[in-house]
Design a protein around this motif. Sequence first.
Motif, PDB file in Angstrom:
ATOM      1  N   ALA A   1      42.407  31.015  48.619  1.00 37.41           N
ATOM      2  CA  ALA A   1      42.323  29.657  49.164  1.00 37.41           C
ATOM      3  C   ALA A   1      42.273  29.746  50.664  1.00 37.41           C
ATOM      4  CB  ALA A   1      43.516  28.819  48.724  1.00 37.41           C
ATOM      5  N   VAL A   2      41.666  28.754  51.267  1.00 44.86           N
ATOM      6  CA  VAL A   2      41.527  28.744  52.712  1.00 44.86           C
ATOM      7  C   VAL A   2      41.867  27.339  53.211  1.00 44.86           C
ATOM      8  CG1 VAL A   2      39.026  28.395  52.453  1.00 44.86           C
ATOM      9  CG2 VAL A   2      39.924  29.210  54.618  1.00 44.86           C
ATOM     10  N   GLU A   3      42.616  27.272  54.305  1.00 46.57           N
ATOM     11  CA  GLU A   3      43.049  25.983  54.841  1.00 46.57           C
ATOM     12  C   GLU A   3      42.676  25.869  56.307  1.00 46.57           C
ATOM     13  OE1 GLU A   3      47.239  25.205  54.493  1.00 46.57           O
ATOM     14  OE2 GLU A   3      47.214  25.466  52.318  1.00 46.57           O
ATOM     15  N   SER A   4      42.296  24.646  56.675  1.00 42.55           N
ATOM     16  CA  SER A   4      42.193  24.309  58.096  1.00 42.55           C
ATOM     17  C   SER A   4      43.156  23.149  58.315  1.00 42.55           C
ATOM     18  CB  SER A   4      40.767  23.918  58.449  1.00 42.55           C
ATOM     19  OG  SER A   4      40.441  22.707  57.803  1.00 42.55           O
ATOM     20  N   VAL A   5      43.114  22.552  59.494  1.00 40.77           N
ATOM     21  CA  VAL A   5      44.027  21.450  59.760  1.00 40.77           C
ATOM     22  C   VAL A   5      43.744  20.272  58.830  1.00 40.77           C
ATOM     23  CG1 VAL A   5      44.643  19.726  61.476  1.00 40.77           C
ATOM     24  CG2 VAL A   5      44.502  22.106  62.130  1.00 40.77           C
ATOM     25  N   LYS A   6      42.468  19.993  58.595  1.00 36.03           N
ATOM     26  CA  LYS A   6      42.101  18.781  57.869  1.00 36.03           C
ATOM     27  C   LYS A   6      41.544  19.032  56.475  1.00 36.03           C
ATOM     28  CE  LYS A   6      42.995  15.972  61.296  1.00 36.03           C
ATOM     29  NZ  LYS A   6      44.343  15.395  61.300  1.00 36.03           N
ATOM     30  N   ALA A   7      41.451  20.276  56.056  1.00 38.43           N
ATOM     31  CA  ALA A   7      40.829  20.537  54.761  1.00 38.43           C
ATOM     32  C   ALA A   7      41.440  21.771  54.118  1.00 38.43           C
ATOM     33  CB  ALA A   7      39.330  20.735  54.925  1.00 38.43           C
ATOM     34  N   ALA A   8      41.293  21.834  52.811  1.00 34.90           N
ATOM     35  CA  ALA A   8      41.729  23.012  52.074  1.00 34.90           C
ATOM     36  C   ALA A   8      40.717  23.229  50.979  1.00 34.90           C
ATOM     37  CB  ALA A   8      43.104  22.790  51.481  1.00 34.90           C
ATOM     38  N   SER A   9      40.490  24.476  50.647  1.00 36.03           N
ATOM     39  CA  SER A   9      39.454  24.741  49.672  1.00 36.03           C
ATOM     40  C   SER A   9      39.786  26.012  48.901  1.00 36.03           C
ATOM     41  CB  SER A   9      38.129  24.888  50.428  1.00 36.03           C
ATOM     42  OG  SER A   9      37.136  25.296  49.565  1.00 36.03           O
ATOM     43  N   ASP A  10      39.455  26.027  47.622  1.00 41.22           N
ATOM     44  CA  ASP A  10      39.597  27.239  46.834  1.00 41.22           C
ATOM     45  C   ASP A  10      38.416  28.160  47.126  1.00 41.22           C
ATOM     46  OD1 ASP A  10      41.949  26.558  45.569  1.00 41.22           O
ATOM     47  OD2 ASP A  10      40.919  25.453  43.992  1.00 41.22           O
ATOM     48  N   VAL A  11      38.670  29.452  47.007  1.00 38.93           N
ATOM     49  CA  VAL A  11      37.587  30.427  47.111  1.00 38.93           C
ATOM     50  C   VAL A  11      37.412  31.024  45.718  1.00 38.93           C
ATOM     51  CG1 VAL A  11      36.824  32.571  48.185  1.00 38.93           C
ATOM     52  CG2 VAL A  11      38.144  30.903  49.520  1.00 38.93           C
ATOM     53  N   TYR A  12      36.218  30.859  45.144  1.00 38.25           N
ATOM     54  CA  TYR A  12      35.975  31.280  43.769  1.00 38.25           C
ATOM     55  C   TYR A  12      35.347  32.670  43.757  1.00 38.25           C
ATOM     56  CZ  TYR A  12      36.784  26.325  43.011  1.00 38.25           C
ATOM     57  OH  TYR A  12      37.351  25.076  43.001  1.00 38.25           O
ATOM     58  N   ALA A  13      35.683  33.421  42.709  1.00 38.19           N
ATOM     59  CA  ALA A  13      35.122  34.767  42.606  1.00 38.19           C
ATOM     60  C   ALA A  13      33.642  34.651  42.252  1.00 38.19           C
ATOM     61  CB  ALA A  13      35.875  35.546  41.532  1.00 38.19           C
ATOM     62  N   PRO A  14      32.732  35.179  43.109  1.00 36.74           N
ATOM     63  CA  PRO A  14      31.295  35.074  42.806  1.00 36.74           C
ATOM     64  C   PRO A  14      30.927  35.927  41.599  1.00 36.74           C
ATOM     65  CG  PRO A  14      31.696  35.780  45.096  1.00 36.74           C
ATOM     66  CD  PRO A  14      32.991  35.853  44.382  1.00 36.74           C
ATOM     67  N   VAL A  15      31.708  36.983  41.382  1.00 38.88           N
ATOM     68  CA  VAL A  15      31.525  37.854  40.215  1.00 38.88           C
ATOM     69  C   VAL A  15      32.906  38.206  39.683  1.00 38.88           C
ATOM     70  CG1 VAL A  15      29.319  38.880  40.918  1.00 38.88           C
ATOM     71  CG2 VAL A  15      31.442  39.849  41.787  1.00 38.88           C
ATOM     72  N   GLY A  16      32.980  38.581  38.417  1.00 41.76           N
ATOM     73  CA  GLY A  16      34.273  38.946  37.841  1.00 41.76           C
ATOM     74  C   GLY A  16      34.611  40.398  38.145  1.00 41.76           C
ATOM     75  N   GLY A  17      35.909  40.722  38.148  1.00 39.04           N
ATOM     76  CA  GLY A  17      36.300  42.106  38.387  1.00 39.04           C
ATOM     77  C   GLY A  17      37.788  42.205  38.663  1.00 39.04           C
ATOM     78  N   ARG A  18      38.202  43.384  39.143  1.00 38.58           N
ATOM     79  CA  ARG A  18      39.612  43.612  39.451  1.00 38.58           C
ATOM     80  C   ARG A  18      39.769  43.689  40.975  1.00 38.58           C
ATOM     81  NH1 ARG A  18      39.860  47.277  36.298  1.00 38.58           N
ATOM     82  NH2 ARG A  18      39.365  48.959  37.738  1.00 38.58           N
ATOM     83  N   VAL A  19      40.740  42.972  41.505  1.00 37.73           N
ATOM     84  CA  VAL A  19      40.947  42.960  42.953  1.00 37.73           C
ATOM     85  C   VAL A  19      41.499  44.323  43.370  1.00 37.73           C
ATOM     86  CG1 VAL A  19      42.182  41.888  44.866  1.00 37.73           C
ATOM     87  CG2 VAL A  19      41.399  40.471  42.940  1.00 37.73           C
ATOM     88  N   CYS A  20      40.782  45.033  44.249  1.00 36.61           N
ATOM     89  CA  CYS A  20      41.237  46.374  44.640  1.00 36.61           C
ATOM     90  C   CYS A  20      41.697  46.435  46.089  1.00 36.61           C
ATOM     91  CB  CYS A  20      40.162  47.417  44.369  1.00 36.61           C
ATOM     92  SG  CYS A  20      38.622  47.095  45.219  1.00 36.61           S
ATOM     93  N   GLU A  21      41.363  45.415  46.876  1.00 32.95           N
ATOM     94  CA  GLU A  21      41.791  45.404  48.272  1.00 32.95           C
ATOM     95  C   GLU A  21      41.718  43.969  48.791  1.00 32.95           C
ATOM     96  OE1 GLU A  21      39.591  48.278  50.618  1.00 32.95           O
ATOM     97  OE2 GLU A  21      40.635  47.692  52.456  1.00 32.95           O
ATOM     98  N   THR A  22      42.652  43.634  49.679  1.00 33.95           N
ATOM     99  CA  THR A  22      42.577  42.304  50.310  1.00 33.95           C
ATOM    100  C   THR A  22      42.675  42.494  51.823  1.00 33.95           C
ATOM    101  OG1 THR A  22      44.970  41.974  50.140  1.00 33.95           O
ATOM    102  CG2 THR A  22      43.625  41.092  48.351  1.00 33.95           C
ATOM    103  N   ASN A  23      42.181  41.505  52.558  1.00 35.52           N
ATOM    104  CA  ASN A  23      42.107  41.626  54.022  1.00 35.52           C
ATOM    105  C   ASN A  23      43.370  41.059  54.677  1.00 35.52           C
ATOM    106  OD1 ASN A  23      41.468  41.780  56.676  1.00 35.52           O
ATOM    107  ND2 ASN A  23      39.627  40.489  56.553  1.00 35.52           N
TER     108      ASN A  23
END
Lengths: 477, 128, 427
Positions: free
Chosen positions: B57-79
């Motif tokens: 998910a990503v938030e700004s001061v006035k908005a929030a939005s989900d981030v959807y997986a463009p493809v399926g898989g297993r999460v191996c690293e996050t930033n």
Amino acid sequence: MQLSYEKSVPGRRAIVLDPLDVPEAALPAALCRKEAAALPELGELDVVRHFTRLSKLNFGIDSHFYPLGSCTMKYNPKLAEAVAALAGFAHLHPHLSTSPAFWAHCQGAFELLYETEQWLAEIAGMKEVTLQPIAGAHGELTGTLLMAAYHRDRGSKKDTILIPDSAHGTNPASAAIAGFKVIEIPSHEDGTLRLDSVKAAMSDTVAGIMMTCPNTHGLFEPAVAEIADLMHAHDALVYYDGANLNAIMGIARPGDLGFDVMHYNLHKTFATPHGMGGPGSGPVGVGERLAPYLPGPRVVKGGDGYELRAPEKSIGRVAAFFGNFMMALRAYAYMCHLGKEGLRQASENAVLNANYIFARLKHAYEPAFDLPFMHECVFTAAPQAKKGVRALDIAKALLDRGFHAPTVYFPLTVKESLMIEPTETESRETLDEFCDAMLDIAEAVDSDPESLHEAPKTTPVGRLDEVRAARQLNCAC
Amino acid sequence: MFPKEMKYTKDHEWVREDDGVYTVGITSFAAEQLGDVTYVELPEIGAEVEQGDSAAAVESVKAASDVYAPVGGRVCETNHELEAAPELVNQDPYEQGWFFKLEGVSPAQLKSLLDADAYEKYVGEQAH
Amino acid sequence: MTWVPSTAAERDAMLSVIGAKTIDDLFASVPASLRAKSWALPAGISEMAVRARLEKWAARNAGGVTSFLGGGAYDHFIPAAVDALTSRSEFYTAYTPYQPECSQGTLQSIYEYQSAICRLTGLDYANASLYDGGTAVFEATTMAVRLTRRNRVVCHGSLNPVYRAMLETHIANLDLELEDGESPEGAACVIVQNPGFRGDVEDFTALAERCHEEGALLVMSFYPISLGILKSPGEMGVDIAVAEGQCLGVPLNFGGPWLGVMATRKEHVRKMPGRIAAATEDAQGRRGFVLTLQAREQHIRREKAMSNICSNEALCALRALVYLTLLGKEGLREVARHCHSKAEYLKKRLSFAQILNDGPTFNEFAVRLPRNAEEVAAELITRGFLAGLPLASLGAGEPNDLLIAVTERRTREELDAFAHALEEVCS
């Protein structure tokens, strides 16, 4: 301004108790905190001046016109504050209602609750009313929980609620918190909800619809009765968000329009103070279908005066006792003073004032819709935005001219929306001064846009860096 | 306008494949629409996501939005950089502003996504 | 009777600007078939008459009694400055601070309130307040469910039975399991109360550790005044602390408005419901305050919001802040010390009854009387005492059990007189 914590002087005191007149007792050290909580140490005058100065940094209705759309910022009568100070109410312990042994000693409070519910029921054409919900959104949650209980009781698995895209954000949030899925119904471009759009989303899983009428565009919903019939034909229920009830008192009643359940906002329609964002009060009214499920206990008339009883299929308690009792007391004083003529006159003048503002501003600002507005009017500042002046700039420029801003960027269906609700308690001079300020700003969009970007300049602080606030998250010291 | 080596979704995510690992972020268009990003919520390492699942998910001061997986898989690293510096999403959405990486992705899923030209056309339509 | 200032002549003038002939023309969009079918309300009465009626009703409620009634709401002393300051209309007639430049009084007071709650609880973040103590337990529960993605909720026996009942109502249509006990295995949270509903003071540090080992959260409902001396939720390792804040300068109000308090640890703040104020600066570098993290809230997130809550009990939170600021560091400790010492004194005077608490208590304790507690309470109220809460009326004890609360307001004379009257009525 300095924080109270920054003014603290070690050892300074304001309130001191008499010396302890019984032997000092002590708890085991393992159960005690290591250090006293570091609250400010100040003298009484320090505290009084601190909060008096803070108060002067605020706009309130008593000092400023507050034309916030959807918020119904009408005058908060001093009568209501005076009766709320009566010790027989203010210092009454609610557990007096818990045991029948005490009921003889809170009959005045029970009568107030009973009578307030009767007034509210007649005003909206509802069968029964509960005062338990503590705020408008809590009323929505209670209402949707009642809808869930109704369907559960009938063994039906209806799990979806329809909500127009113009609705307050609390509608979908409340439905979701109550466990429902939400389907958003698009408004027609004329700003109303069309029967066809509702039909397109209708199915056997639909538990009901939540509507606001007049809606948040300030427009009466022409298809409201047909939509209610459609719902009832599918054994679905119709919820009325009472945010805009101030437009129709004595003119139309949600119960007559086919609504099964609704909430009232005592802090909007019934003039209880907004208190900087609360306490409010969100009583819920129901028709025949939902009355058996109301929260309990409820005040009823018994042989020896008032007593408490829970409805047969009650969903239980949504508040510890009777909700925001003191708000019900204030609303009762308001209703009693106005009576049947005064309440109708309030709505008539609310609509008159909104239409007067609309008439004076419609050539300078673009109306969001062509249908007649009721108690509020909605403009779009999209033409101004093309010239670089956004709704936010207009809002801030109004602050410099001594007015609170209208609601901006809501409803979400209108780009650069400016939503103006004057209420009935404002005089023509105030409306004229406000309109003059709006027209002055409209001119400045062309003549001096920079001055609008720099606004506000007369307030204690200028525009604040909200991005920095959210990233640093300094929320306590 | 949009990097050619990526695939895009209509929800404004991008995905890029490097040696079987799929990196996901949001497009410069999405970042502009949100305004200054103030917070990013990242998935847990090891989480299994399906195509179209809300993964971050990503938030700004006035908005929030989900981030959807463009493809399926297993999460191996996050930033993790984004936790302290969410502004990277605005400043550098395709490099330092990436969100998470997936492995075990079925490459066939990429076929349902837009290429840079198609996404640019889609964004153009959205603006009207 | 009206609060509308416009005269008939002014209304006509306004109608002509609008281009309408009558007020009814403005309601043309409401078809005749949808007009009100009934409007059977009384005629309006004067301000004088409204006051007379309500004064009469107020007089029919228990007044001038010496109170030992608690059970979640307490008869603490409220300094005069609390009423004087919070009845300033710049506070009570203002709206939610959506325009921060003209709401710095509100926003700074919220920031100071949040700071006071953090200092009191030993936790990192507090919100601007929730409705009341009972709904705060519900909000903490759904917050724990969001954080852990688990759906089992465990209620400890110490929790106020009214809060438990409210929780049950609020989650009736959600996919959550509610059970009693204290086992954190697989649970989203364990909910405890300190002091417990029957007055017991406990140290939940070990339970907090067990919760964390099992990936569950510990939610605690606390009594703010008791934190003048008791170990804080933060010191015990609590994840989400909630409270009924009525005791902090808010009158009993026959149940509302009261004040829902909530605080949590830094790592959970993004999932906390409700408004939050934060410090920031304007372009000239002047400090100011704004509402922050609004993207979590209903007006932006709609059906995905952390909560549907759209208000806070701001005016009650201001009362709590003014109260805590007047008392200060030493004053709060003093109030707590007096409450505890006076309760202990009374306990010792009740040798004719059985004290039901095995361990230490703060200012409230349960006794088993030789007689039915409801009968005793009914007799004592006619002698000027609110004796306490008969526990059986809430299903929280035997018919003879009474829950007695003592605040700093009770003098030694009152304690002696009450002990004497209670003994008389019981024998």
